[in-house]
Design a protein around this motif. Structure first.
Motif, mmCIF file in Angstrom:
data_model
loop_
_atom_site.group_PDB
_atom_site.id
_atom_site.type_symbol
_atom_site.label_atom_id
_atom_site.label_comp_id
_atom_site.label_asym_id
_atom_site.label_seq_id
_atom_site.Cartn_x
_atom_site.Cartn_y
_atom_site.Cartn_z
ATOM 1 N N ILE A 155 43.069 45.954 55.833
ATOM 2 C CA ILE A 155 41.878 46.050 54.978
ATOM 3 C C ILE A 155 40.624 46.459 55.756
ATOM 4 O O ILE A 155 39.854 47.300 55.308
ATOM 5 C CB ILE A 155 41.673 44.722 54.177
ATOM 6 N N ASP A 156 40.448 45.921 56.965
ATOM 7 C CA ASP A 156 39.217 46.224 57.714
ATOM 8 C C ASP A 156 39.270 47.598 58.387
ATOM 9 O O ASP A 156 38.255 48.097 58.866
ATOM 10 C CB ASP A 156 38.962 45.142 58.773
ATOM 11 N N ARG A 210 33.470 31.011 54.054
ATOM 12 C CA ARG A 210 34.584 30.673 53.155
ATOM 13 C C ARG A 210 35.502 29.619 53.795
ATOM 14 O O ARG A 210 35.926 28.682 53.117
ATOM 15 C CB ARG A 210 35.335 31.934 52.761
ATOM 16 N N LYS A 254 33.033 43.799 50.683
ATOM 17 C CA LYS A 254 32.959 43.471 52.111
ATOM 18 C C LYS A 254 31.479 43.466 52.530
ATOM 19 O O LYS A 254 30.601 43.365 51.688
ATOM 20 C CB LYS A 254 33.784 44.470 52.926
ATOM 21 N N ARG A 301 35.485 33.032 44.315
ATOM 22 C CA ARG A 301 36.869 33.036 44.802
ATOM 23 C C ARG A 301 37.206 31.769 45.604
ATOM 24 O O ARG A 301 38.366 31.421 45.730
ATOM 25 C CB ARG A 301 37.143 34.306 45.612
ATOM 26 N N THR A 318 33.983 35.011 56.873
ATOM 27 C CA THR A 318 35.023 34.088 57.351
ATOM 28 C C THR A 318 34.410 32.705 57.594
ATOM 29 O O THR A 318 34.989 31.688 57.213
ATOM 30 C CB THR A 318 35.664 34.626 58.645
ATOM 31 N N ARG A 332 46.645 37.983 56.147
ATOM 32 C CA ARG A 332 46.807 37.570 57.553
ATOM 33 C C ARG A 332 47.086 36.062 57.660
ATOM 34 O O ARG A 332 46.488 35.279 56.912
ATOM 35 C CB ARG A 332 45.593 37.994 58.383
ATOM 36 N N LYS A 350 38.613 38.447 66.188
ATOM 37 C CA LYS A 350 37.537 37.741 65.482
ATOM 38 C C LYS A 350 38.097 36.620 64.614
ATOM 39 O O LYS A 350 37.595 35.495 64.643
ATOM 40 C CB LYS A 350 36.746 38.751 64.646
ATOM 41 N N SER A 351 39.141 36.906 63.863
ATOM 42 C CA SER A 351 39.710 35.887 62.966
ATOM 43 C C SER A 351 40.196 34.676 63.760
ATOM 44 O O SER A 351 39.965 33.524 63.365
ATOM 45 C CB SER A 351 40.903 36.469 62.199
ATOM 46 N N GLU A 381 38.937 45.463 46.980
ATOM 47 C CA GLU A 381 38.291 44.472 47.850
ATOM 48 C C GLU A 381 37.247 45.100 48.777
ATOM 49 O O GLU A 381 36.303 44.445 49.212
ATOM 50 C CB GLU A 381 39.351 43.777 48.718
ATOM 51 N N ALA A 426 44.604 38.896 47.377
ATOM 52 C CA ALA A 426 45.254 38.561 48.654
ATOM 53 C C ALA A 426 44.158 38.487 49.699
ATOM 54 O O ALA A 426 43.763 39.497 50.270
ATOM 55 C CB ALA A 426 46.278 39.623 49.032
ATOM 56 N N SER A 427 43.623 37.305 49.906
ATOM 57 C CA SER A 427 42.520 37.119 50.843
ATOM 58 C C SER A 427 42.822 35.950 51.772
ATOM 59 O O SER A 427 43.018 34.819 51.331
ATOM 60 C CB SER A 427 41.220 36.851 50.073
ATOM 61 N N ALA A 428 42.838 36.239 53.075
ATOM 62 C CA ALA A 428 43.104 35.176 54.055
ATOM 63 C C ALA A 428 41.959 34.173 54.077
ATOM 64 O O ALA A 428 42.161 33.003 54.397
ATOM 65 C CB ALA A 428 43.286 35.781 55.434
ATOM 66 N N GLN A 429 40.764 34.644 53.731
ATOM 67 C CA GLN A 429 39.631 33.715 53.727
ATOM 68 C C GLN A 429 39.807 32.687 52.621
ATOM 69 O O GLN A 429 39.588 31.494 52.824
ATOM 70 C CB GLN A 429 38.321 34.490 53.550
HETATM 71 C C1 S3P Z 1 39.383 37.690 57.548
HETATM 72 C C2 S3P Z 1 40.003 38.099 56.415
HETATM 73 C C3 S3P Z 1 39.696 39.356 55.740
HETATM 74 C C4 S3P Z 1 38.925 40.321 56.625
HETATM 75 C C5 S3P Z 1 37.838 39.645 57.387
HETATM 76 C C6 S3P Z 1 38.392 38.527 58.238
HETATM 77 C C7 S3P Z 1 39.755 36.372 58.121
HETATM 78 O O1 S3P Z 1 38.933 39.100 54.594
HETATM 79 O O2 S3P Z 1 38.402 41.375 55.855
HETATM 80 O O3 S3P Z 1 37.201 40.573 58.222
HETATM 81 O O4 S3P Z 1 39.429 36.089 59.282
HETATM 82 O O5 S3P Z 1 40.402 35.582 57.402
HETATM 83 P P1 S3P Z 1 39.659 38.709 53.211
HETATM 84 O O6 S3P Z 1 40.622 37.665 53.593
HETATM 85 O O7 S3P Z 1 38.646 38.186 52.283
HETATM 86 O O8 S3P Z 1 40.288 39.994 52.742
#
Ligand code: S3P
Length: 437
Positions: A320-321, A100, A348, A128, A97, A196, A20-21, A344, A168-171
């Motif tokens: 996390i997921d 953000r 969600k 954020r 995703t 991530r 998905k990401s 976190e 720590a959020s990849a989004q």
């Molecule tokens: C994601 C990052 C994660 C994850 C989400 C997808 C992404 O969220 O929980 O399902 O694609 O960057 P956070 O980065 O806010 O933890």
């Protein structure tokens, strides 16, 4: 949806849908690259369709087709400044995703825009991204001043700089990095621990001047001025989707399941490390790198002597997921499992701490909520229950796995079970295929 307990082991192999990401990012980066981006293995789920529709609304042609190699998505990229002002607010559905990451791209455009979402997304925190993007010169605010959607973004002048993120959020990291493509100087992000790194890997493949995003070099920085160029992308299977079948195979006697071509990027593989620590029989074959992402076939067998473990600190962003699923597996393991540093989960698609704990208790497990996680006292016998999902796809799928382990003949009922379409439209069909095939 009613899911009965498993009467025999799960057997066979499965190709889980695309990550998905990476699917979101393929559409986004393809749209702002010059030329065509051909995506194979794209996840056609509600969340990724939200991203596609947002970019279509900004003038990007996105075609869906198929040829002898299967289905593909073709994004006709218009270059870094080729997006057009959308005629209406961009609706991001349920997808954190989408909203953000797009906020980072929109901060650098020469037009004003507005981002909205569904009821769940409208409850999720946007400060954020508002705060760091504002510090970098963006003109972005929440319409009602409450840090929630709708977000209003006006033409701004991004000047780059350094941001230390609070979570720590990849989004969040990705929103900042994407804004950096439009800044007039370098933009740097320092995270409390590494999240991530798909944005870093894929932007770099598109030709961006970006560094960092690994354990050796955790500080990410992007320098503007490079044109992105369209490319061919093969999206690996999503480890977050594969995880449900790994969990199911671990719990149901006589199971052996092979999940083909799953992404095992080290910033996403915490689930493998935790399951192994719990004593799971898991092996990886055919390891290779596909479109810059490590992948492999994951083979999981029933494990009778799973034991609890402690999960905290820097491993949390890498799984996390998967935490609701880990909690389900922990309920069937012996001993205690303690999950910390995972506050976190409360922000969600639902509050995944209370929903997971309440559903586990409804099934007869012994679990407690913590401020930043949960404790599961394993080894209790699970029984049928009505599972409240609050339309959260990961809760629905995690408790579908728990249902297989239920000890009585009455099926577990998953409320609002169609929410799996957010990330895995064929989930029940694939689960049934392995359980009854
Ligand atoms: C994601 C990052 C994660 C994850 C989400 C997808 C992404 O969220 O929980 O399902 O694609 O960057 P956070 O980065 O806010 O933890």
């Amino acid at each position: 949806m009613r899911i009965p307990h498993a009467i025999k082991g799960l057997k066979g192999e499965l190709k889980v849908p695309g990550d998905k990401s990476i699917s979101h990012r393929s559409i986004m980066f393809g749209s702002i690259a010059k030329g065509d981006t051909l995506i194979r293995g794209f996840l056609k789920s509600a969340d990724c369709i939200s991203t596609m529709e947002c970019f279509r609304a900004m003038g990007i042609e996105i075609e869906e087709g198929s040829d002898k190699n299967g289905e593909y998505i073709l994004v006709r990229g218009q270059g870094i400044n080729g997006l057009k002002r959308p005629a209406a607010p961009l609706y991001c559905g349920n997808s954190g995703t989408t909203v953000r990451l797009i906020s980072g791209i929109l901060s650098g455009q020469g037009f004003d825009s507005c981002l909205t979402g569904d009821t769940s997304l409208s409850r999720r925190p946007m400060k954020r991204v508002i705060e760091p993007l504002s510090q970098l010169g963006a003109s972005i605010r929440s319409e009602k001043g409450d840090g929630l959607l709708p977000l209003l973004i006006e033409k701004g002048a991004l000047h780059g700089g350094e941001i230390r993120t609070k979570v720590a959020s990849a989004q969040v990291k990705s929103a900042i990095l994407l804004s950096g493509l439009y800044a007039d100087k370098e933009t740097r992000v320092i995270e409390p621990s590494l999240s991530r790194n798909h944005t870093e890997l894929l932007l770099s493949a598109f030709g961006a001047d970006i560094t960092g995003g690994s354990d050796e070099d955790p500080v990410c920085s992007v320098r503007p001025g490079k044109e992105l160029h369209g490319l061919d992308i093969e999206v690996p299977g999503d480890i977050s989707s594969a995880a449900y079948f790994m969990g199911a195979a671990l719990l149901v006697q006589d199971s052996e399941v092979c999940l083909r071509n799953v992404g095992i990027n080290p910033t996403r593989d915490g689930i493998l490390r935790v399951f192994k620590e719990m004593g799971a029989h898991i092996s990886i074959e055919n390891e290779r790198t596909v479109s810059g992402e490590k992948t492999g076939d994951i083979i999981t067998c029933f494990t009778s002597d799973l034991k609890g473990c402690e999960i905290r600190g820097s491993i949390i962003p890498t799984l996390i997921d998967e935490l609701p699923l880990i909690a389900v597996v922990a309920a069937a393991a012996s001993g205690d499992t303690v999950i910390r540093d995972a506050a976190e989960l409360k922000v969600k698609e639902s509050n995944r701490i209370s929903l997971t704990v309440n559903n586990l208790k409804a099934m007869g497990a012994d679990a407690e909520e913590l401020e930043d996680g949960m404790v599961i006292h394993g080894g209790k016998t699970l029984h049928h229950a009505l599972i409240e999902t609050k339309k959260d796809h990961r809760i629905a799928m995690s408790f579908s796995v728990a249902a297989l382990k239920s000890s009585d003949v009455q099926p577990v009922e998953i409320r609002d079970s169609a929410c799996v379409g957010i990330s895995y439209p064929d989930f029940y069909k694939d689960l049934d295929g392995l359980a009854n095939g």
